[in-house]
Design an enzyme around this catalytic site. Structure first.
Site, mmCIF file in Angstrom:
data_model
loop_
_atom_site.group_PDB
_atom_site.id
_atom_site.type_symbol
_atom_site.label_atom_id
_atom_site.label_comp_id
_atom_site.label_asym_id
_atom_site.label_seq_id
_atom_site.Cartn_x
_atom_site.Cartn_y
_atom_site.Cartn_z
ATOM 1 N N GLY A 76 34.003 38.436 35.252
ATOM 2 C CA GLY A 76 35.149 39.332 35.130
ATOM 3 C C GLY A 76 36.402 38.748 34.497
ATOM 4 O O GLY A 76 37.176 39.460 33.880
ATOM 5 N N ASP A 78 39.823 37.871 37.834
ATOM 6 C CA ASP A 78 40.222 39.173 37.281
ATOM 7 C C ASP A 78 41.010 39.978 38.313
ATOM 8 O O ASP A 78 42.111 40.456 38.049
ATOM 9 C CB ASP A 78 39.005 39.970 36.766
ATOM 10 C CG ASP A 78 37.885 40.150 37.794
ATOM 11 O OD1 ASP A 78 37.962 39.611 38.927
ATOM 12 O OD2 ASP A 78 36.896 40.847 37.472
ATOM 13 N N ASP A 137 40.444 41.633 45.605
ATOM 14 C CA ASP A 137 40.223 42.901 46.304
ATOM 15 C C ASP A 137 40.179 42.606 47.809
ATOM 16 O O ASP A 137 41.228 42.507 48.449
ATOM 17 C CB ASP A 137 38.911 43.471 45.753
ATOM 18 C CG ASP A 137 38.581 44.863 46.230
ATOM 19 O OD1 ASP A 137 39.481 45.694 46.321
ATOM 20 O OD2 ASP A 137 37.384 45.130 46.496
ATOM 21 N N LYS A 186 44.812 44.077 44.661
ATOM 22 C CA LYS A 186 44.888 45.332 45.411
ATOM 23 C C LYS A 186 45.198 44.966 46.857
ATOM 24 O O LYS A 186 44.284 44.804 47.677
ATOM 25 C CB LYS A 186 43.536 46.054 45.384
ATOM 26 C CG LYS A 186 43.124 46.658 44.063
ATOM 27 C CD LYS A 186 41.782 47.383 44.284
ATOM 28 C CE LYS A 186 41.117 47.775 43.010
ATOM 29 N NZ LYS A 186 39.721 48.250 43.234
ATOM 30 N N VAL A 227 39.117 50.137 38.849
ATOM 31 C CA VAL A 227 39.533 49.977 37.449
ATOM 32 C C VAL A 227 38.482 49.230 36.628
ATOM 33 O O VAL A 227 37.720 48.425 37.161
ATOM 34 C CB VAL A 227 40.892 49.241 37.339
ATOM 35 C CG1 VAL A 227 42.021 50.082 37.903
ATOM 36 C CG2 VAL A 227 40.846 47.890 38.033
ATOM 37 N N ASP A 235 34.205 45.419 35.187
ATOM 38 C CA ASP A 235 33.055 46.277 34.894
ATOM 39 C C ASP A 235 32.866 47.380 35.920
ATOM 40 O O ASP A 235 33.374 47.331 37.050
ATOM 41 C CB ASP A 235 31.775 45.442 34.891
ATOM 42 C CG ASP A 235 31.348 45.020 36.304
ATOM 43 O OD1 ASP A 235 32.171 44.390 37.006
ATOM 44 O OD2 ASP A 235 30.219 45.339 36.711
#
Ligand code: IMP
Ligand code: MG
Length: 182
Positions: free
Chosen positions: A43, A99, A102, A130, A152, A158
């Site tokens: 990512g 990337d 989360d 996030k 996203v 991806d």
């Protein structure tokens, strides 16, 4: 491809501006240190390439590949390193380039695993974060953009291994925050 994703959340111009800022900050923070920039694949590839060139200071590059399996909804989701670094990081100043943070599981796992190799320091730079989704309170030292609870794609990220080459970040409306089609 642009037609499929009408809603960019970060434009290419905003991205470039922010990455240049991060690059300047990192170059200044690591002045006189032995910086090794560790890209977390797949990512981070797009962000990594731009960030590395925005850091106007000596550095070394290296990469590792992780996969996560199990549902992202559970804290039992496991992270595994499938390809390791090629460089010895002992005594080095490691900056992990991710990337998106989360749940925090990936970052927690990598910091724990790589710390055992006795780097001088280990920090984290993520293009996106996030915060609402966090299950583990990990420290993210450099964040490009904090975003809300949306799935996203693009710019390296991806959906089922597609869309990584979209040149900007877009919200995938048909997919919920767990990456499930709705
Ligand atoms: P974490 O371990 O839960 O923090 O997840 C980090 C990884 O989940 C990232 O490196 C991404 O590969 C993936 N991920 C999390 N949110 C998204 C998203 O909105 N789009 C694409 N991939 C995501
Ligand atoms: Mg991923």
């Amino acid at each position: 491809m642009e037609k499929i994703f009408g809603r960019p959340i970060v434009t290419q111009e905003d991205m470039k501006r922010r990455i240049d800022e991060l690059g300047r900050q990192i170059a200044s923070d690591y002045a006189g240190r032995n910086l090794i920039l560790v890209g977390i694949l797949k990512g981070a590839f797009a962000f990594y390439a731009d960030l590395a060139r925005a850091i106007r200071a000596p550095l070394r590059v290296d990469f590792l590949v992780v996969t996560s399996y199990g549902s992202k909804a559970k804290t039992t989701g496991k992270v595994k390193m499938v390809t390791d670094l090629t460089e010895d990081i002992k005594g080095q100043d490691v900056l992990l380039v991710e990337d998106i943070v989360d749940s925090g599981l990936t970052v927690q796992y990598l910091v724990k695993t790589l710390s055992k190799r006795k780097p001088r320091s280990i920090k984290v730079c993520a293009l996106l974060s996030k915060p609402e989704r966090r299950k583990i309170a990990v420290k993210v030292d450099y964040v490009g953009f904090e975003i809300s609870n949306k799935y996203v794609v693009g710019y390296g990220l991806d959906y089922q291994q597609q869309y990584r080459n979209l040149p900007y970040l877009a919200v995938l409306d048909q997919v919920d925050e767990e990456g499930r089609k709705s």
